[in-house]
Design an enzyme around this catalytic site. Structure first.
Site, mmCIF file in Angstrom:
data_model
loop_
_atom_site.group_PDB
_atom_site.id
_atom_site.type_symbol
_atom_site.label_atom_id
_atom_site.label_comp_id
_atom_site.label_asym_id
_atom_site.label_seq_id
_atom_site.Cartn_x
_atom_site.Cartn_y
_atom_site.Cartn_z
ATOM 1 N N LYS A 157 8.351 42.461 -27.820
ATOM 2 C CA LYS A 157 8.710 41.943 -29.151
ATOM 3 C C LYS A 157 7.506 42.088 -30.073
ATOM 4 O O LYS A 157 6.405 41.669 -29.725
ATOM 5 C CB LYS A 157 9.122 40.471 -29.064
ATOM 6 C CG LYS A 157 9.443 39.860 -30.426
ATOM 7 C CD LYS A 157 10.039 38.474 -30.294
ATOM 8 C CE LYS A 157 9.033 37.355 -30.328
ATOM 9 N NZ LYS A 157 8.431 37.084 -31.643
ATOM 10 N N LYS A 166 12.882 39.008 -39.100
ATOM 11 C CA LYS A 166 13.698 37.933 -39.708
ATOM 12 C C LYS A 166 13.984 38.152 -41.188
ATOM 13 O O LYS A 166 13.596 37.333 -42.037
ATOM 14 C CB LYS A 166 13.010 36.574 -39.516
ATOM 15 C CG LYS A 166 12.715 36.206 -38.065
ATOM 16 C CD LYS A 166 12.153 34.795 -37.968
ATOM 17 C CE LYS A 166 11.920 34.329 -36.550
ATOM 18 N NZ LYS A 166 10.778 34.966 -35.862
ATOM 19 N N ASP A 183 17.162 38.109 -47.696
ATOM 20 C CA ASP A 183 17.053 38.446 -49.125
ATOM 21 C C ASP A 183 18.467 38.728 -49.622
ATOM 22 O O ASP A 183 19.441 38.491 -48.887
ATOM 23 C CB ASP A 183 16.113 39.661 -49.296
ATOM 24 C CG ASP A 183 15.426 39.680 -50.661
ATOM 25 O OD1 ASP A 183 16.106 39.397 -51.675
ATOM 26 O OD2 ASP A 183 14.218 39.981 -50.720
ATOM 27 N N THR A 216 13.419 26.850 -34.822
ATOM 28 C CA THR A 216 13.180 25.672 -33.969
ATOM 29 C C THR A 216 12.130 24.749 -34.590
ATOM 30 O O THR A 216 11.984 23.602 -34.165
ATOM 31 C CB THR A 216 12.749 26.080 -32.547
ATOM 32 O OG1 THR A 216 11.825 27.152 -32.651
ATOM 33 C CG2 THR A 216 13.923 26.504 -31.713
ATOM 34 N N ARG A 246 3.109 33.470 -24.078
ATOM 35 C CA ARG A 246 1.895 33.037 -23.389
ATOM 36 C C ARG A 246 1.977 32.927 -21.875
ATOM 37 O O ARG A 246 0.965 33.209 -21.207
ATOM 38 C CB ARG A 246 1.397 31.740 -24.032
ATOM 39 C CG ARG A 246 0.779 32.014 -25.406
ATOM 40 C CD ARG A 246 0.751 30.788 -26.279
ATOM 41 N NE ARG A 246 2.100 30.361 -26.653
ATOM 42 C CZ ARG A 246 2.347 29.297 -27.411
ATOM 43 N NH1 ARG A 246 1.351 28.568 -27.861
ATOM 44 N NH2 ARG A 246 3.598 28.988 -27.720
HETATM 45 O O1 C5P Z 1 4.123 32.077 -26.199
HETATM 46 P P1 C5P Z 1 5.585 31.692 -26.242
HETATM 47 O O2 C5P Z 1 6.327 31.998 -24.959
HETATM 48 O O3 C5P Z 1 5.804 30.288 -26.733
HETATM 49 O O4 C5P Z 1 6.185 32.706 -27.330
HETATM 50 C C1 C5P Z 1 7.507 32.642 -27.772
HETATM 51 C C2 C5P Z 1 7.749 33.701 -28.815
HETATM 52 O O5 C5P Z 1 9.060 33.513 -29.339
HETATM 53 C C3 C5P Z 1 6.811 33.651 -30.012
HETATM 54 O O6 C5P Z 1 6.655 34.999 -30.497
HETATM 55 C C4 C5P Z 1 7.550 32.810 -31.022
HETATM 56 O O7 C5P Z 1 7.198 33.095 -32.331
HETATM 57 C C5 C5P Z 1 8.995 33.242 -30.732
HETATM 58 N N1 C5P Z 1 10.028 32.297 -31.139
HETATM 59 C C6 C5P Z 1 10.084 30.991 -30.671
HETATM 60 N N2 C5P Z 1 11.095 30.159 -31.079
HETATM 61 C C7 C5P Z 1 12.037 30.613 -31.929
HETATM 62 C C8 C5P Z 1 12.009 31.918 -32.390
HETATM 63 C C9 C5P Z 1 10.972 32.748 -31.965
HETATM 64 O O8 C5P Z 1 9.250 30.574 -29.883
HETATM 65 N N3 C5P Z 1 13.033 29.819 -32.287
#
Ligand code: C5P
Length: 235
Positions: free
Chosen positions: A32, A61, A64, A119, A211
């Site tokens: 991603k 995302k 517009d 979220t 992460r």
């Molecule tokens: O590091 P982690 O596993 O928390 O990363 C989750 C990824 O998913 C990040 O790129 C975050 O921006 C994205 N994301 C999220 N919640 C959402 C939409 C996207 O955590 N509702």
């Protein structure tokens, strides 16, 4: 039905992204790319990751007026990303325009999914700032339904919403779910998390994992563990 683990490459530069992905010598994970990396490196980063053999979810995302989103999606379509997204809050007209823009002359196109409510938006913010009085879960389901009726392929949602999204929008409507943590890993700033195995049980189609893989001592082992837990496949 495609199921896969998507690694959130939340890096600030192409250099850092390649240094991370070069650790994967025998597999080419689905990745991603978010706004930070895309705005830093431009469209080349998508083309280059595709050339290196990765599938790409381009997480920009879009939100517009329909005509602007349609034209922007036509540009993104030419980059050959596998999944792109937009905000369902932009309306059904905008989502339909996005689909039109994405569709190439031969009829092919990347998958298009919608963000329902971020979220980071909670009930209080929705009620007091956005003046949306309905319960947040109903808003998420309504936006998912709008996306499905507009012809989109799925939504980004919490794994906790995946089963209900499928019951409202159908089993083939994709649920792409971040907020994934191993049972024994740091939660960090994510509030409501689920393990890869539990995400599989509730019917997530794709899990987005950052992460727990990117910050792991052995990212390749962490990725393979995720694939094993989520898809039951030993890499
Ligand atoms: O590091 P982690 O596993 O928390 O990363 C989750 C990824 O998913 C990040 O790129 C975050 O921006 C994205 N994301 C999220 N919640 C959402 C939409 C996207 O955590 N509702």
């Amino acid at each position: 039905m495609n199921k896969d683990v998507i690694i959130a490459c939340d890096f600030a530069s192409a250099e850092a992204t390649y240094a991370f992905l070069d650790k994967f010598t025998d597999v080419k994970p689905f990745v991603k790319i978010g706004m930070e990396l895309f705005y830093a490196e431009g469209p080349e980063i998508v083309k280059s990751l595709k050339q290196r053999g990765h599938k790409v979810f381009l997480d920009l995302k879009l939100h517009d007026i329909p005509n602007t989103v349609k034209k922007a999606m036509a540009v993104l379509s030419s980059l050959d990303a596998d999944i792109v997204n937009c905000h369902a809050a932009g309306s059904s007209a905008m989502m339909k325009a996005a689909l039109e823009g994405l569709t190439r002359p031969d009829g092919s196109r990347p998958l298009l999914i919608a963000v329902t409510q971020l979220t980071s938006t909670d009930q209080e913010t929705m009620t007091n700032e956005l003046l949306i009085d309905e319960p947040i879960n109903e808003v998420v389901m309504k936006y998912a339904e709008n996306a499905a009726k507009s012809g989109l392929d799925g939504v980004v949602c919490s794994p906790r919403e995946a089963a209900e999204v499928h019951s409202v929008c159908g089993d083939s409507f994709l649920t792409v779910t971040p907020g994934i943590r191993f049972a024994d890993s740091e939660v960090g700033d994510q509030k409501r998390v689920m393990t890869p195995a539990d995400a599989a049980k509730v019917g997530s189609d794709y899990i987005v994992v950052g992460r727990p893989i990117t910050a792991a001592a052995d990212p390749v082992a962490a990725y393979k563990r995720c694939v094993k837990e989520f898809m039951g496949v030993e890499l």
